[in-house]
Write a protein that holds these residues in place. Structure first.
Motif, PDB file in Angstrom:
ATOM      1  N   GLU A   1      33.855   8.835 -22.635  1.00  0.00           N
ATOM      2  CA  GLU A   1      32.887   9.783 -23.174  1.00  0.00           C
ATOM      3  C   GLU A   1      31.704  10.019 -22.248  1.00  0.00           C
ATOM      4  OE1 GLU A   1      29.676   9.944 -26.843  1.00  0.00           O
ATOM      5  OE2 GLU A   1      31.442   8.680 -27.032  1.00  0.00           O
ATOM      6  N   SER A   2      31.094   8.935 -21.746  1.00  0.00           N
ATOM      7  CA  SER A   2      29.891   9.086 -20.924  1.00  0.00           C
ATOM      8  C   SER A   2      30.210   9.735 -19.579  1.00  0.00           C
ATOM      9  CB  SER A   2      29.215   7.732 -20.706  1.00  0.00           C
ATOM     10  OG  SER A   2      30.072   6.836 -20.025  1.00  0.00           O
ATOM     11  N   ASN A   3      31.359   9.402 -18.992  1.00  0.00           N
ATOM     12  CA  ASN A   3      31.732   9.982 -17.701  1.00  0.00           C
ATOM     13  C   ASN A   3      31.992  11.486 -17.821  1.00  0.00           C
ATOM     14  OD1 ASN A   3      31.601   7.493 -16.380  1.00  0.00           O
ATOM     15  ND2 ASN A   3      33.710   6.994 -16.883  1.00  0.00           N
ATOM     16  N   ILE A   4      32.658  11.880 -18.907  1.00  0.00           N
ATOM     17  CA  ILE A   4      32.919  13.302 -19.125  1.00  0.00           C
ATOM     18  C   ILE A   4      31.605  14.036 -19.386  1.00  0.00           C
ATOM     19  CG2 ILE A   4      34.013  14.969 -20.680  1.00  0.00           C
ATOM     20  CD1 ILE A   4      36.226  12.817 -21.111  1.00  0.00           C
ATOM     21  N   SER A   5      30.759  13.452 -20.223  1.00  0.00           N
ATOM     22  CA  SER A   5      29.458  14.053 -20.525  1.00  0.00           C
ATOM     23  C   SER A   5      28.629  14.236 -19.257  1.00  0.00           C
ATOM     24  CB  SER A   5      28.701  13.175 -21.524  1.00  0.00           C
ATOM     25  OG  SER A   5      27.401  13.678 -21.757  1.00  0.00           O
ATOM     26  N   ASN A   6      28.588  13.211 -18.418  1.00  0.00           N
ATOM     27  CA  ASN A   6      27.823  13.294 -17.164  1.00  0.00           C
ATOM     28  C   ASN A   6      28.358  14.409 -16.273  1.00  0.00           C
ATOM     29  OD1 ASN A   6      26.066  11.202 -17.762  1.00  0.00           O
ATOM     30  ND2 ASN A   6      27.344   9.641 -16.819  1.00  0.00           N
ATOM     31  N   LYS A   7      29.682  14.552 -16.204  1.00  0.00           N
ATOM     32  CA  LYS A   7      30.276  15.583 -15.350  1.00  0.00           C
ATOM     33  C   LYS A   7      29.911  16.974 -15.852  1.00  0.00           C
ATOM     34  CE  LYS A   7      32.658  16.903 -11.837  1.00  0.00           C
ATOM     35  NZ  LYS A   7      32.139  16.651 -10.468  1.00  0.00           N
ATOM     36  N   ILE A   8      29.933  17.164 -17.179  1.00  0.00           N
ATOM     37  CA  ILE A   8      29.579  18.466 -17.739  1.00  0.00           C
ATOM     38  C   ILE A   8      28.105  18.787 -17.484  1.00  0.00           C
ATOM     39  CG2 ILE A   8      29.351  19.796 -19.873  1.00  0.00           C
ATOM     40  CD1 ILE A   8      31.809  18.283 -20.912  1.00  0.00           C
ATOM     41  N   HIS A   9      27.244  17.794 -17.682  1.00  0.00           N
ATOM     42  CA  HIS A   9      25.811  17.998 -17.393  1.00  0.00           C
ATOM     43  C   HIS A   9      25.611  18.398 -15.934  1.00  0.00           C
ATOM     44  CE1 HIS A   9      23.856  16.884 -21.128  1.00  0.00           C
ATOM     45  NE2 HIS A   9      24.608  15.801 -21.228  1.00  0.00           N
ATOM     46  N   ASN A  10      26.311  17.736 -15.026  1.00  0.00           N
ATOM     47  CA  ASN A  10      26.176  18.043 -13.601  1.00  0.00           C
ATOM     48  C   ASN A  10      26.703  19.433 -13.273  1.00  0.00           C
ATOM     49  OD1 ASN A  10      24.991  15.584 -12.929  1.00  0.00           O
ATOM     50  ND2 ASN A  10      26.950  14.562 -12.634  1.00  0.00           N
TER      51      ASN A  10
ATOM     52  N   GLN B   1      22.610  21.587 -24.879  1.00  0.00           N
ATOM     53  CA  GLN B   1      21.734  22.707 -25.210  1.00  0.00           C
ATOM     54  C   GLN B   1      20.635  22.935 -24.178  1.00  0.00           C
ATOM     55  OE1 GLN B   1      20.402  22.656 -29.251  1.00  0.00           O
ATOM     56  NE2 GLN B   1      18.873  24.237 -28.968  1.00  0.00           N
ATOM     57  N   GLU B   2      20.034  21.862 -23.698  1.00  0.00           N
ATOM     58  CA  GLU B   2      18.914  22.003 -22.759  1.00  0.00           C
ATOM     59  C   GLU B   2      19.344  22.735 -21.487  1.00  0.00           C
ATOM     60  OE1 GLU B   2      15.809  19.176 -20.216  1.00  0.00           O
ATOM     61  OE2 GLU B   2      16.913  18.338 -21.912  1.00  0.00           O
ATOM     62  N   GLU B   3      20.481  22.322 -20.900  1.00  0.00           N
ATOM     63  CA  GLU B   3      20.947  22.969 -19.676  1.00  0.00           C
ATOM     64  C   GLU B   3      21.372  24.409 -19.937  1.00  0.00           C
ATOM     65  OE1 GLU B   3      21.908  19.965 -20.605  1.00  0.00           O
ATOM     66  OE2 GLU B   3      21.765  18.556 -18.919  1.00  0.00           O
ATOM     67  N   LEU B   4      22.027  24.652 -21.071  1.00  0.00           N
ATOM     68  CA  LEU B   4      22.481  26.001 -21.396  1.00  0.00           C
ATOM     69  C   LEU B   4      21.298  26.942 -21.602  1.00  0.00           C
ATOM     70  CD1 LEU B   4      25.353  25.035 -23.854  1.00  0.00           C
ATOM     71  CD2 LEU B   4      25.639  26.092 -21.602  1.00  0.00           C
ATOM     72  N   MET B   5      20.251  26.463 -22.265  1.00  0.00           N
ATOM     73  CA  MET B   5      19.046  27.277 -22.474  1.00  0.00           C
ATOM     74  C   MET B   5      18.385  27.597 -21.143  1.00  0.00           C
ATOM     75  SD  MET B   5      17.305  25.573 -25.875  1.00  0.00           S
ATOM     76  CE  MET B   5      15.815  26.541 -25.612  1.00  0.00           C
ATOM     77  N   LYS B   6      18.346  26.627 -20.257  1.00  0.00           N
ATOM     78  CA  LYS B   6      17.729  26.834 -18.947  1.00  0.00           C
ATOM     79  C   LYS B   6      18.489  27.895 -18.157  1.00  0.00           C
ATOM     80  CE  LYS B   6      16.232  23.168 -16.926  1.00  0.00           C
ATOM     81  NZ  LYS B   6      16.187  21.884 -16.184  1.00  0.00           N
ATOM     82  N   LEU B   7      19.818  27.842 -18.218  1.00  0.00           N
ATOM     83  CA  LEU B   7      20.633  28.839 -17.513  1.00  0.00           C
ATOM     84  C   LEU B   7      20.372  30.234 -18.069  1.00  0.00           C
ATOM     85  CD1 LEU B   7      24.045  26.925 -17.250  1.00  0.00           C
ATOM     86  CD2 LEU B   7      22.496  27.489 -15.376  1.00  0.00           C
ATOM     87  N   GLU B   8      20.286  30.338 -19.392  1.00  0.00           N
ATOM     88  CA  GLU B   8      20.033  31.636 -20.020  1.00  0.00           C
ATOM     89  C   GLU B   8      18.664  32.171 -19.606  1.00  0.00           C
ATOM     90  OE1 GLU B   8      18.295  34.434 -22.481  1.00  0.00           O
ATOM     91  OE2 GLU B   8      17.712  32.329 -22.744  1.00  0.00           O
ATOM     92  N   GLN B   9      17.666  31.302 -19.569  1.00  0.00           N
ATOM     93  CA  GLN B   9      16.310  31.697 -19.186  1.00  0.00           C
ATOM     94  C   GLN B   9      16.238  32.125 -17.727  1.00  0.00           C
ATOM     95  OE1 GLN B   9      14.100  28.206 -20.280  1.00  0.00           O
ATOM     96  NE2 GLN B   9      14.205  28.638 -22.483  1.00  0.00           N
TER      97      GLN B   9
END
Length: 235
Positions: A114-123, A145-153
């Motif tokens: 779980e953590s490895n997949i999550s880290n890869k998606i965040h990156n 959500q935080e990264e997705l919002m930043k991309l949209e902005q």
């Protein structure tokens, strides 16, 4: 407070388990001698003094000269920030001194946990330059959500394919059938990660930057979006 989890977190900041136990005790009880630490933790006196010496070297404790030498903890936030700053500096140095012979060749990579997949998606989200398509259950959207919002902005294209209410505004959303534990992401038409992801499940995803795999997954998402659109029109 979950002491075990606290200790595990401290280990991530460069402390050994024994040092983390001693630092945790200092944070809990305040200034102590090596003898008091040994008695409170059950660690031998020699190991307690070794751990305290290491903590002073790593910036997690100070020595207080009184009738007997005592140790006081560096504030947790200060210790963590110092560690993060040091790691950022070391990261910058390593990137500058990466061997020139290094070649980044990506095949088909299995990522487990779980953590490895999550880290890869965040990156992947943090490295997105133009567009991202994310397909997953609405239950997991808040995690990214935080990264997705930043991309949209930043004016980058964000497309969400999910099965419930999307917490994000001003992004393109397609809602369809249950995603279960299936997750997939494609960024800049260059990188794909897809597989199973979920709390407490056996998590395994396939990641690749291979053009044929990227195109295959891209077409699969395009077909899924087309079916969702047609279904909505019929309704």
């Amino acid at each position: 407070m979950d002491e075990h989890q606290f200790i595990e977190c401290l280990i991530h900041y460069g402390l050994t388990r024994q040092e983390a136990i001693v630092y945790h005790r200092l944070l809990t009880d305040g200034k102590q001698t090596g003898y008091e630490i040994a008695k409170a933790t059950g660690i031998s006196r020699s190991n307690a003094y070794s751990a305290l010496a290491a903590l002073t070297e790593k910036g997690a404790a100070y020595i207080l000269e009184e009738n007997a030498k005592k140790y006081i903890p560096v504030a947790l936030e200060e210790f963590c920030e110092n560690s993060i700053r040091r790691m950022q500096e070391e990261k910058a140095w390593m990137l500058e001194n990466l061997p020139s012979s290094y070649v980044d060749e990506e095949g088909y990579i299995t990522i487990e946990g779980e953590s490895n997949i999550s880290n890869k998606i965040h990156n992947l989200l943090n490295e997105t330059e133009e567009r991202v398509y994310l397909s997953c259950s609405y239950l997991y959207l808040s995690e990214f959500q935080e990264e997705l919002m930043k991309l949209e902005q930043q004016g980058k294209k964000v497309v969400i394919i999910t099965d419930g209410v999307c917490p994000l505004e001003n992004v393109q959303v397609y809602i369809g059938d249950s995603k279960g534990k299936q997750i997939g992401i494609i960024t800049d038409s260059k990188h794909v990660l897809t597989g199973e992801y979920g709390k407490g499940s056996m998590n395994t995803c396939l990641y690749s930057g291979k053009k044929n795999f990227v195109m295959l997954y891209k077409n699969a998402l395009a077909n899924e979006i087309k079916l969702m659109t047609l279904s909505k029109e019929k309704q």
